[in-house]
Structures are given as structure tokens and as C-alpha cells.
Design a protein around this motif. Sequence first.
Motif, short mmCIF file in Angstrom:
data_model
loop_
_atom_site.label_atom_id
_atom_site.label_comp_id
_atom_site.label_asym_id
_atom_site.label_seq_id
_atom_site.Cartn_x
_atom_site.Cartn_y
_atom_site.Cartn_z
N VAL A 244 25.94 -9.39 29.92
CA VAL A 244 24.47 -8.91 29.51
C VAL A 244 23.14 -9.41 30.04
CG1 VAL A 244 22.94 -8.60 27.58
CG2 VAL A 244 25.16 -8.50 26.96
N GLU A 245 23.28 -10.92 30.64
CA GLU A 245 22.29 -11.29 31.34
C GLU A 245 22.26 -10.87 32.61
OE1 GLU A 245 23.10 -13.76 27.88
OE2 GLU A 245 24.51 -12.99 29.49
N THR A 246 23.35 -10.43 33.40
CA THR A 246 23.16 -9.93 34.68
C THR A 246 23.50 -8.59 34.85
OG1 THR A 246 25.47 -10.61 35.14
CG2 THR A 246 24.08 -12.38 35.45
N ASN A 247 23.91 -7.95 33.77
CA ASN A 247 24.23 -6.33 33.63
C ASN A 247 25.40 -6.16 34.54
OD1 ASN A 247 23.99 -4.08 32.36
ND2 ASN A 247 23.10 -3.07 34.33
N GLN A 248 26.30 -7.28 34.65
CA GLN A 248 27.50 -7.24 35.47
C GLN A 248 28.68 -6.46 35.19
OE1 GLN A 248 29.03 -10.95 36.57
NE2 GLN A 248 30.87 -10.06 37.65
N ILE A 249 29.24 -5.53 35.43
CA ILE A 249 30.37 -4.84 34.77
C ILE A 249 31.60 -5.68 35.29
CG2 ILE A 249 31.84 -2.95 35.01
CD1 ILE A 249 29.39 -1.17 35.81
N MET A 250 32.41 -6.23 34.40
CA MET A 250 33.64 -6.75 34.51
C MET A 250 34.81 -6.19 34.80
SD MET A 250 32.11 -9.68 33.34
CE MET A 250 33.63 -10.77 33.57
N PRO A 251 35.76 -6.47 35.41
CA PRO A 251 37.07 -5.64 35.85
C PRO A 251 37.77 -5.22 34.73
CG PRO A 251 37.26 -7.95 36.30
CD PRO A 251 35.70 -8.02 36.08
N ALA A 252 37.82 -5.75 33.48
CA ALA A 252 38.50 -5.42 32.61
C ALA A 252 38.43 -4.04 32.06
CB ALA A 252 38.79 -6.36 31.38
N THR A 253 39.26 -3.24 31.77
CA THR A 253 39.13 -1.67 31.21
C THR A 253 39.89 -1.69 30.00
OG1 THR A 253 41.01 -0.82 32.48
CG2 THR A 253 38.81 -0.83 33.58
#
Length: 422
Positions: A244-253
Motif C-alpha cells: 500500500v505505501e508504495t503502490n508496488q504490485i507484488m509478483p504473486a498472482t
Amino acid sequence: DHLASYMCSVHNSVNQDQPFSVTHSFLVLYHPRIVFSPYKDLSIELGTSGSLLCDISANPDVTSISWTKNAQPIEFSSATRSDSGNYTCSTSNTINGQTKPVSETAKVNVIYAPIINIQPSFEVNESETLDIVCNVDANPSAWYTRWQKLDSNMQSIDNRLRIDNIKRSQKGNYSCISKNYIEPSGQAQRIEESIKYTYVYVKYKPGASFINPVSPVNVGDRLEVSCSVNDPGYPSPTYEWRKVETNQIMPATSSLLVINGVTLQDNGNYSCTPKNSMGNGGTSVVQVQVNESPSFVGVHTDKDTINSNRTGYFIQCRVRGRPQPTIRWFKDGQPLDITGKMYTLKETVQPVDTYSYLVTSQIYPQGSERPGATNLLISDVANYTCKEITANIEHTMALFIYFSPTVSPHEKVPAIDGGTAQ
């Protein structure tokens, strides 16, 4: 009259009781006559065997026999649908030099129960129209074809299944049921029923998601965060994880977010959003706390020796960790009194690497009950232990102090006259 015997009898009054007679057999020349057996119209069940015979009578004998579809006799070892049709038996003979061909046609009908052809599954978007047809091949034609939902009494009126504004609750197994009458030659009529199934998938977006709270983990550990959804929708969702803090999309799907060897930078809030081709489900958020085990930073020496006239001296202990480390002091194994009577504690907390804490703890041999408030005493010579109580780690330093000699003679010493005095 072919091969019939005729008798001519003659008599008068002389031989009235014993007439003269003569017998003659007629040979009649005729062109072929054809009879089919066992039936002229033959009905055979699909996949069974049967035969159609061409029974010929003629005088003189025929010189040839031919079929328009197969050799004589026609044998159906395993009748197929393509075997239905008209079969013609042709033959001929010659009378007085005149050859006359003769032919007769029989009908073969391969009959079979309904053969249903439908896809194993169908997909339709929620709120749209489902419209599928149950294709049936039957001989004779089916007189009954209906759709039936397995877990309800819903039934169509014909071979068309149409549902307007379809709902997700209407997904499930549907059966197409078809019936016809068959009557093989020489057998009684009976009803044949065929059933075939298909599954209707209703496509709709996932529902709300939920993430179970996550227990704190330590730096270097494996972090697992699981996301569940109250209704996965259709098709099955994938999961979008973000920090949330960086709005970074994680690689997990998948529904499981795994981070091996977590670091302090993995602290924060993580969101999970289930999504499929129909849209996004509800997003949920969980807080992840990554802790750092306490460790000493720049510890004091194991042994320190100072002079008694030293001023401003202090013993220092520095511990880093997350959450904030808690330090306790001990003197010769006993808790150190830091109320300000004999020793004074000064402690500072400084954030490091954003999420960690550096605690600096200093013990000053100063207090209200000391001579001069800051004078070092022989009783200060001791082992001082700094202990971080959450991780149960400690470091001990031996303090030695040089003091000038002090003389304390006895004011009076008794002695015996003539004896030895010390």
C-alpha cells in the motif's frame, strides 16, 4: 401351371370301369419372379446384424443376379446409419431367345435410439441470455426432447434451453432427455430414451476478500499471507497483491503471498484484490510487521580500568532491534539501583533504517548519596551487565579503579611492659 400334371381319361361302354388314361406334366416358361425375405421392408437396430434375401423363381433358371448396393445376400454384420436406403435385386433369364430383365426393390431402415450431440459445457455472462439447443439424431424422429436441471424441477418445453437474465444461482448440471419409438422387424414396438449432460457456467466477478491477521515475523524469516474470498466468482480469480505505501504490485498472482527472507523494508500494509474477466472483487488490507532481533552495537570493552579522580565517566550499552529493545542493568549479578542515589541512567532512542530502533543506555556513577555527588568509590569496582530482556542477550564489563593508598592506624595499641608492640 409350371410342373403341374394333367391327365386325359377316355372310356366307352366297353371299358367303362377301366378307362384308358394318359398323364402329362406341363413345363411353363416364365420370366423371373422376385420375393424378398424375411421382409420386404426391413427395420434393423443400429449396431445389430440382419439379412435381406432375394428369393427368385424362374423357368428357365436365371442367368444372373445382381444388387445395386452389395453382393447377394446382403449381410449387415453391424448396421450403420448409412445402411438405410432402397435395395434393388435385379435378375434375368431367356425364353425363346428373348432375355427379359426383372428387378424388385426392398427398403432397409436402420433404426436407433436418439443420439444427442451437445457440448460438455457452456459459459454465459451473468444477466445475459443463455440459449442452447439440444441436437438430436434419431430414427424414427424423437417425439420427446426436453432440458432438465438436475437439482431442480426446471424443465424446458422443447429442445431449446433459453434463460433470459441468467443468475449465478442457475449454474449447474443440465440434462437433455430425448425419446423415440423403435420397432425392429419381427419385434414389438418400444420406447428408447437417451440422456446427455452439460454444465452451464455463469460468469461473474469475485466477491469480497479477507486476509487473516499476520503474526510478526523476524528479519530473514519466510512470510506467508493468505487471501480468501467469500465467493470466487467464475472463472476462477487471480489475485493482485500490492504494497500500500508504495503502490508496488507484488509478483504473486495466487491467493498466497510468499516473501522469503523478509527485510525491514517489507514492513507495511499489503492489499489483496481478487479479479477475473468479469471484474474485480472487494479489496482487503493487512498489516505486516517485520521485527529485528535485538543485537549489540558498539559494546563497551570487556574490561575497563580508570583512575579514581576520573570525572564524567559512564558505562555505555547500545542495542538495536524492532520493536524497541528494553535494557536492564546489573551490578555483580544484582539489579542496579538507577534511582539517582548512587547511579544515574541516561537513555536515548534513535530510529535507524526507517523501521528499527537504536537504544543507547549510559550508567553514570553519580547520585545524591555519593560524597561530592560524582566521586568514584571503591564500591564502584564491580562487574556491570547490560541485558536486553526480550531477546535475553547480555554483555558484562569488569570495571577497575585506581585509588591512592589511605592510612588508618589504630589510635591506641595495648602492650605489656617489656613485651612487643605492633
